[in-house]
Design an enzyme around this catalytic site. Structure first.
Site, short mmCIF file in Angstrom:
data_model
loop_
_atom_site.label_atom_id
_atom_site.label_comp_id
_atom_site.label_asym_id
_atom_site.label_seq_id
_atom_site.Cartn_x
_atom_site.Cartn_y
_atom_site.Cartn_z
CE LYS A 161 -41.87 -67.35 20.76
NZ LYS A 161 -40.91 -67.88 19.82
CG ASP A 210 -34.36 -67.59 15.84
OD1 ASP A 210 -35.01 -66.59 16.22
OD2 ASP A 210 -34.82 -68.75 15.87
CD1 TRP A 242 -37.18 -72.08 19.84
CD2 TRP A 242 -38.30 -72.71 18.01
NE1 TRP A 242 -38.51 -72.12 20.15
CE2 TRP A 242 -39.23 -72.50 19.07
CE3 TRP A 242 -38.79 -73.12 16.77
CZ2 TRP A 242 -40.60 -72.70 18.90
CZ3 TRP A 242 -40.16 -73.31 16.61
CH2 TRP A 242 -41.04 -73.09 17.66
#
Ligand SMILES: *Cc1c(COP(=O)(O)O)cnc(C)c1O
Length: 356
Positions: A189, A165, A99
């Site tokens: 998530k 993030d 990511w």
């Protein structure tokens, strides 16, 4: 029967969230309308939105001077919006896996990227140490690496705006929000269903927008801050679901309790991995995520992978197949994952090991 869900995302959600979303799909309160039908400009939806924002502020302890946004586009759109809005010349990024690599790729389109630390040479199996320089427009970190299973639990002081993030560990521990200029992530998530992105942004970060750059309206943070996520139609049902999950977190005692549970779940799995003759952890001690736990079969036993997946499936365990870049298995133990789910998994690991 409900399965033992270890999906990496979309993830398991609390029963309360599922029940209350189901009810609201049939009728939102006493409005005579479904949450699928109600106008996002109506007072009924405004109340849902405001409660979601206020609960987020309360649960996470977001100080004054920050805005909370619920947007579309996923965390992946933030990878491009952040540099589009804030990267004038140079930004610092920590590379901890898939990511952050994706975030770096986007940033490079707008300026120079200083990768201040990376664990790539070691297969991203640890969280690297780093110092944030002061000659950059901002610094970007990924607090939990969903695929590699590494996590940093510290909220670092930074000489420049720090952007994080937190897609996969948001609301799993108390966070000092004041250390960050922006925290963002996909809700799927730990907070809700796929399709809504949360952005917690310090209002004075907006003063640092690159002045001489044409930024399309929808890609400007200011657009969404000014309109409180209502510039266009927001993902209404998803925001409702996030609100329900935040209510559930609050009712259980907030982030301290989420952290206690996360530690309990993760410890149980890592302890088994340490003592198991068949399975082993991937990530080095000190960097191990509480949310995503990749594990492999020990040397010489790799061929048993498919058999263990079937063995687990027969015990109603789903979502433990490892990401293709790591292989093996991955147990994602987000907030709604119960200690009972974990016990079923650990028992399956023990029984499978005893069999071989
Ligand atoms: C899943 C994930 C993303 C991508 O999220 P999307 O909402 O699918 O764009 C980004 N960062 C992290 C850490 C993730 O876990």
């Amino acid at each position: 029967m409900r399965k033992h869900i270890f999906n990496a995302g979309p993830c398991k959600l609390p029963d309360e969230t599922l029940e209350n979303v189901s009810k609201a799909v049939l009728e939102l309160g006493n409005t005579g309308q479904s949450i699928l039908e109600v106008s996002h400009r109506s007072p009924d939806f405004q109340a849902v939105h405001d409660e979601a924002v206020n609960l987020f502020k309360e649960v996470l302890g977001i100080p004054g001077g920050y805005s909370v946004l619920f947007l579309g586009g996923g965390a992946s759109l933030q990878f491009c919006m952040i540099p589009f809005n804030f990267l004038k010349t140079k930004a610092a990024y920590v590379n901890t896996g898939t990511w952050s690599t994706a975030a770096i790729k986007e940033a490079k389109m707008w300026g120079e990227v200083n990768v201040i630390a990376s664990s790539e040479a070691d297969g991203f199996t640890y969280y690297p140490e780093f110092t944030i320089p002061s000659d950059v427009d901002y610094a970007h970190v990924t607090s939990n690496n969903t695929i590699r299973g590494t996590e940093i639990f510290k909220d670092l002081a930074s000489p420049v705006p720090l952007i994080c993030d937190m897609s996969s560990d948001i609301c799993s521990r108390p966070v000092d929000v004041s250390k960050y200029a922006m925290i963002y992530g996909g809700a799927q998530k730990n907070l809700g269903p796929a399709g809504v992105t949360f952005v917690i942004i310090k209002n004075d970060l907006l003063d640092r927008v690159v002045a001489d750059r044409m930024i399309p309206t929808m890609l400007r943070y200011k657009t969404h801050v000014d309109k409180e996520s209502m510039y266009n139609t927001p993902p209404c049902v998803n925001i409702f679901a996030v609100k329900e999950t935040l209510r559930w977190i609050k009712s259980l005692g907030g982030l301290k309790e989420m952290e206690r549970r996360a530690i309990e779940r993760a410890d149980m799995i890592y302890n088994e991995l340490e003592r198991s003759k068949l399975f082993r952890p991937v990530v080095k001690e000190g960097s191990r995520s509480r949310m995503n736990i990749p594990f492999l079969l020990r040397e010489g036993h790799e061929a048993l992978e498919k058999e263990f997946l079937d063995f687990a499936k027969a015990r109603n365990i789903v979502g433990i197949k490892g990401h293709r870049s790591v292989g093996g298995f991955r147990a994602s133990t987000y907030n709604a994952c119960t200690i009972e789910d974990v016990k079923v998994l650990v028992t399956a690991m023990q029984e499978f090991a005893a069999k071989h």
